[in-house]
Design a protein around this motif. Structure first.
Motif, PDB file in Angstrom:
ATOM      1  N   ASP A 192      11.350  -1.141  -4.912  1.00 53.82           N
ATOM      2  CA  ASP A 192      11.728   0.267  -4.963  1.00 53.82           C
ATOM      3  C   ASP A 192      12.950   0.560  -4.083  1.00 53.82           C
TER       4      ASP A 192
ATOM      5  N   TRP B 222       0.823  -1.218   0.000  1.00 53.67           N
ATOM      6  CA  TRP B 222       0.000   0.000   0.000  1.00 53.67           C
ATOM      7  C   TRP B 222       0.863   1.277   0.000  1.00 53.67           C
ATOM      8  N   THR B 223       2.181   1.103   0.096  1.00 53.35           N
ATOM      9  CA  THR B 223       3.036   2.288   0.012  1.00 53.35           C
ATOM     10  C   THR B 223       3.156   2.680  -1.455  1.00 53.35           C
ATOM     11  N   PRO B 224       2.768   3.901  -1.806  1.00 55.93           N
ATOM     12  CA  PRO B 224       2.831   4.244  -3.227  1.00 55.93           C
ATOM     13  C   PRO B 224       4.270   4.301  -3.735  1.00 55.93           C
ATOM     14  N   VAL B 225       4.515   3.652  -4.829  1.00 57.73           N
ATOM     15  CA  VAL B 225       5.830   3.709  -5.450  1.00 57.73           C
ATOM     16  C   VAL B 225       5.672   4.452  -6.771  1.00 57.73           C
ATOM     17  N   PRO B 226       6.293   5.613  -6.887  1.00 56.59           N
ATOM     18  CA  PRO B 226       6.114   6.364  -8.130  1.00 56.59           C
ATOM     19  C   PRO B 226       6.658   5.576  -9.316  1.00 56.59           C
TER      20      PRO B 226
END
Lengths: 715, 233
Positions: free
Chosen positions: B138, A41-45
């Motif tokens: 990431d 749920w952590t947004p990763v651009p």
């Protein structure tokens, strides 16, 4: 033969051994650790091509150059543009938060119509035909003068288009907020019918005497000022800060003179007294640049002896004498004016008293001094054609006398239907005007209000129609910058991204409305669209702007063009009196400006709000600062709540004790208390403008209120 | 009424019986115990090695099929024709529609996939949502330029012979982490860290091992940073 518990234990042991020898536990452990390091749920651009585009920031009058970093088509960061004449690579927290204003929840995404208190999406065609019909009806009834417009600035093509539209339509009612430049201009005698604006060559000054100017708190062009301030430190330029509060500027100054609030003009005259008495003035320069010196000299010498001034201002007479001598002897001294961010006008007396110091020491139009520059009128459009209706409408008196915006709310309340339709562009008067409650009341009385705001601000929420403009990162526009710069600039914004929503450039909207109205109004707008109009208006500046985003307007004045400073003979009370009764309200409420809070038309974006310290806002409560001795007198403690009462309103506030504020003074953060925008800004703290009302300068009529009387009672 | 001694005598035969039972069944229970151990052991090995990997991964089809081999014959610059380095040295990764459009503005050949591509994506200006087999978390910093340009490595070393494939394999992804199975490897021996080719398994241990082998040190060549910080900056 019997299966007993030992068999099951054995099964379990076998299963455990087998599992341990299989990848299951190890892989699970590995996967869980990977999962926990990369929460889904952590947004990763998304990854993509990195590009940088130069543009200009429009979020405050500073006009900084920005370099926008994009990943593919998404804006990810705004940086200060290197080698830009204003900010040379620097960026403030508001400029940095720009992407949140582009993608944040506060954008108005399509034209909206207010139907019984709720906004409904409509198409551009519906919106434009509705407004055009309304305008045609009003004009047909011969009431064109009842259509008014408020713009955030008097400069630039968009305010000019709005004013042009109103003129062609037949209304003299174009308004924008008065500024300190108006006060400066009024203190000069103009050789031509033009405005005079101040330009400060602060980078080259060697002695800076600041009268409440928030050099580190957002005055002028904030980044330029911070960089100049830092250069002073290394270059041994002395900064003297006159201010009742230990602001960031006062804290970084070489000497802080905590004068009583509102006595700046008297202090300036006290310093002038020293310069006059010790003949430290430059007679030749005075003769060249000003008028009325000798009578003024006599009056100052007679009434502003340092001892007397010390009594009124609270600054020791020896300090006054020292500062006067240092200022007089300095090679390139400069006195700067404008409290806090310098957005509010000063009384003519105070302006003259402070600027008289510059004139006395002869540093006008000289390196390290103050330059008297003409208004940068760079837009060249064809003449407006006026029909009889327009001419009749233009002959009527402005609704707010003298074209002063702060007079508009009371004028609307006094005369029914004085304004039937109001346009608001790049302004948020329902938040920024003082005595906000009354402003909102007057605003509600206007039958039809049209906002061009890109954001759901206070004014937009109260409007009948919102015609959202593109955000500043989505549009072409000229950005005229004066802000005390040595030379005015024209900055330029260009679309960094394609418009995200169903928005339209305000310039295009005005042009299409005008053209739809046909006749002389339509012919006054000969352009197909705003871009064509901009190109036409900018003329010779277009090419440099499209290539470089900034053009410096250099001006070398001829003798006969130089505006002459008019020495104002100070009256008995050069102070601007405060609203309120001294007997029951014995405290003085003053605003405090901070670079961490936006107090203008643009509300602080979420990132900015996160930078606020506990001495400004906690748990949505505004924190006010008072001196421990004031608190003791009133029975208040650190962290307790109190009711702050002014003649305008009363609010519950939280107390912070600080020795950085004078006794009987309340310092109140400006820029909080929004009711609109998003949940990150609305409902946080109190709007200072609700607690204070306009106080007019006797000479100019400008609203020069710098504070108000107040009382504090423990809640 | 019986005495205490009587009771003792009465119990004795029962005790004898109990003893004889345990002696008689001793081998049977031991056998069962071993049998159950083996059942448990085998079943869990089966679950752990065969069932678990099947349950852990799910398959997705790529939005379109793609023939790398055929495209390789048409381009001049090998992999870098489409998977190129940008001017600033960053790596472009999977091609964007903008590059495909150069040739595929209109249908060129007679494959159904191309027709679908033009109809569904090119004509609508929509990017193809390719599923990327080698997508990294990431928190991992990886520079293609450092490996390809500086260390002169081949694409195949890490990506295998994808350039010779005629169709795209299904995208298998981990249900917990969401990452591709290609990272962990498909062959059971990859689970133990064993592999024949470099590209069989590309976990961070494999990165570290290769770095150690090639550079002789644990630290990053460019940043000199050690351990985790080589990739997790």
């Amino acid at each position: 033969m019997k299966i007993d518990r030992r068999c099951f234990l054995s099964l379990g042991i076998g299963a455990t051994a087998g599992t341990a020898l299989s990848p299951l536990p190890w892989k699970l452990m590995d996967d869980i650790s990977i999962w926990s390091q990369n929460w889904p749920w952590t947004p990763v651009p998304p990854d993509g091509e990195i590009s940088y585009t130069d543009s200009t920031c429009t979020l405050c009058p500073g006009g900084c150059g920005i370099t926008v970093r994009k990943i593919d088509n998404r804006v990810v960061k705004i940086e200060g543009r290197k080698n830009h004449p204003v900010n040379n690579g620097g960026i403030c927290v508001l400029g940095l938060s720009g992407p949140q204003l582009l993608y944040g929840p506060t954008r108005v995404q399509s034209p909206m119509k207010n139907v019984n208190g709720t906004f409904q999406k409509i198409t551009w065609n519906q919106a434009l035909s509705e407004i055009t019909e309304k305008l045609l009806t009003i004009r047909a009834e011969g009431r064109s003068h009842t259509v008014a417009g408020i713009a955030g600035s008097s400069r630039g093509t968009v305010p000019a288009l709005l004013q042009r539209f109103l003129t062609a339509y037949g209304s003299p009612n174009f308004y924008c907020q008065s500024s300190i430049e108006d006060s400066f201009s009024l203190s000069h005698i103009q050789p031509q019918n033009n405005k005079t604006i101040p330009g400060f060559d602060l980078e080259n000054a060697d002695y800076v005497l600041s009268f409440g100017t928030g050099i580190m708190d957002g005055w002028g062009s904030p980044l330029r000022m911070i960089q100049a301030g830092n250069a002073w430190k290394t270059g041994k330029t002395k900064l003297i800060q006159v201010e009742p509060r230990l602001s960031d500027t006062a804290a970084k100054s070489d000497e802080w003179l905590p004068s009583k609030p509102g006595t700046e003009a008297i202090l300036a005259l006290g310093i002038a007294h020293v310069i006059l008495l010790e003949s430290l003035y430059d007679q030749t320069a005075i003769n060249y640049h000003s008028e009325g010196f000798s009578t003024w000299r006599t009056a100052v010498l007679a009434h502003y002896h340092p001892d007397k001034v010390a009594e009124i201002t609270g600054i020791d007479s020896r300090t006054i004498i020292t500062v006067g001598r240092e200022f007089g002897h300095a090679e390139r001294p400069v006195a700067i004016f404008g409290r806090g961010k310098g957005n509010t006008p000063l009384s003519l007396t105070e302006m003259s008293a402070v600027h008289a110091l510059n004139v006395l020491v002869g540093n006008v139009n000289k390196t390290g001094g103050v330059f008297t520059l003409p208004e940068p009128n760079y837009i060249s459009w064809p003449e407006i054609s006026l029909d009889t209706k327009a001419e009749t409408g233009l002959q009527t008196k402005q609704i707010a006398e003298g074209g002063l915006l702060h007079r508009l709310p009371s004028a609307i309340k006094e005369a029914e239907d004085s304004v039937t339709l109001l346009f608001v562009a790049d302004a948020n008067p329902c938040y920024t005007l003082t005595d906000t409650k009354e402003v909102i009341r007057a605003f509600k009385k206007i039958p039809f209000k049209v906002s061009f705001s890109s954001y759901m601000d206070e004014t937009a929420t109260l409007s009948d129609l919102i015609l959202p403009n593109h955000s500043y990162l989505e549009r072409y526009e000229d950005v005229p910058v004066t802000s005390g710069l040595r030379n005015p600039l024209i900055g330029f914004t260009k679309p960094i991204v394609n418009p995200l929503f169903q928005t339209k450039h305000t310039g295009d909207v005005i042009i299409s409305i005008a053209r739809a109205m046909k006749g002389s109004i339509g012919s006054s707008f000969p352009w197909e669209n705003y871009l064509q109009c901009l190109k036409n208006g900018l003329g010779q500046h277009w090419n440099p702007l499209i290539n470089n985003d900034v053009v410096e307007i250099k001006y070398v004045p001829e003798f006969e063009d130089i505006p002459r400073f008019a020495f104002q003979i100070p009256n008995d009370k050069p102070q601007v009196l405060l609203e309120g009764n001294e007997n029951n309200m014995n405290l003085t409420l003053i605003p405090s400006d901070s670079l961490r809070l936006s107090s203008g038309y643009i509300g602080a974006p979420p990132f900015m709000m996160k930078t606020l310290p506990d001495t400004i806002l906690t748990d949505n409560n505004t924190i006010i600062q008072i001196h421990p001795k004031t608190a003791e007198k009133l029975g208040l403690r650190q962290g307790c709540y109190a009711i702050l009462k002014t003649p305008k309103d009363e609010k519950k506030v939280k107390i912070h004790l600080s020795q950085g504020i004078g006794e009987d003074i309340i310092s109140f953060p400006r820029g909080l208390g929004h009711t609109a925008y998003d949940r990150y800004l609305a409902g946080k703290g109190i709007n200072f403008n609700e607690l204070i009302g306009p106080v007019e300068d006797t000479f100019s009529g400008l609203d020069v209120a710098w504070g108000i009387r107040a009382s504090l009672i423990k809640a | 009424m019986s005495t205490v001694d009587d009771k003792a005598n009465e119990i004795e035969p029962f005790d004898n019986k109990a003893e004889s039972t345990s002696v008689n069944n001793g081998n049977g229970i031991a056998g069962f115990t071993i049998l159950f151990f083996i059942i448990g052991f085998t079943a869990s090995l089966f679950i752990g090695w065969i069932v678990f990997p099947k349950l852990l991964y799910s398959k997705k089809k790529q939005p379109l099929d793609f023939n790398h081999e055929m495209h390789m014959t048409l381009v001049k610059n090998g992999c870098e024709s489409c998977h190129f380095f940008r001017e600033d040295g960053t790596y472009s990764g999977v091609p964007k529609l903008a590059q495909c459009i150069d040739c595929h503005q209109e249908v060129q050949g007679d494959t159904g996939n191309e027709a679908l591509f033009v109809e569904k994506y090119v004509s609508k200006g929509k990017e193809v949502p390719w599923l990327i087999y080698s997508r990294q978390p990431d928190c991992v910093f990886f520079s293609h330029a450092a490996h390809i340009k500086l260390a002169k490595m081949d694409c195949e070393t890490c990506h295998g012979h994808i350039g010779q494939s005629t169709s795209l394999k299904p995208y298998e992804y981990n249900l917990i982490t969401g990452y591709s199975r290609d990272i962990w490897g498909k062959n059971p021996k990859n689970y133990l860290g064993l592999k024949t080719n470099t590209y069989d398994r590309m976990k961070m241990n494999d990165c570290a091992a290769c770095h150690m082998e090639e550079t002789g040190r644990k630290s990053s060549v460019s940043t000199e940073k050690d351990g985790c910080f080589v990739c997790h900056k």
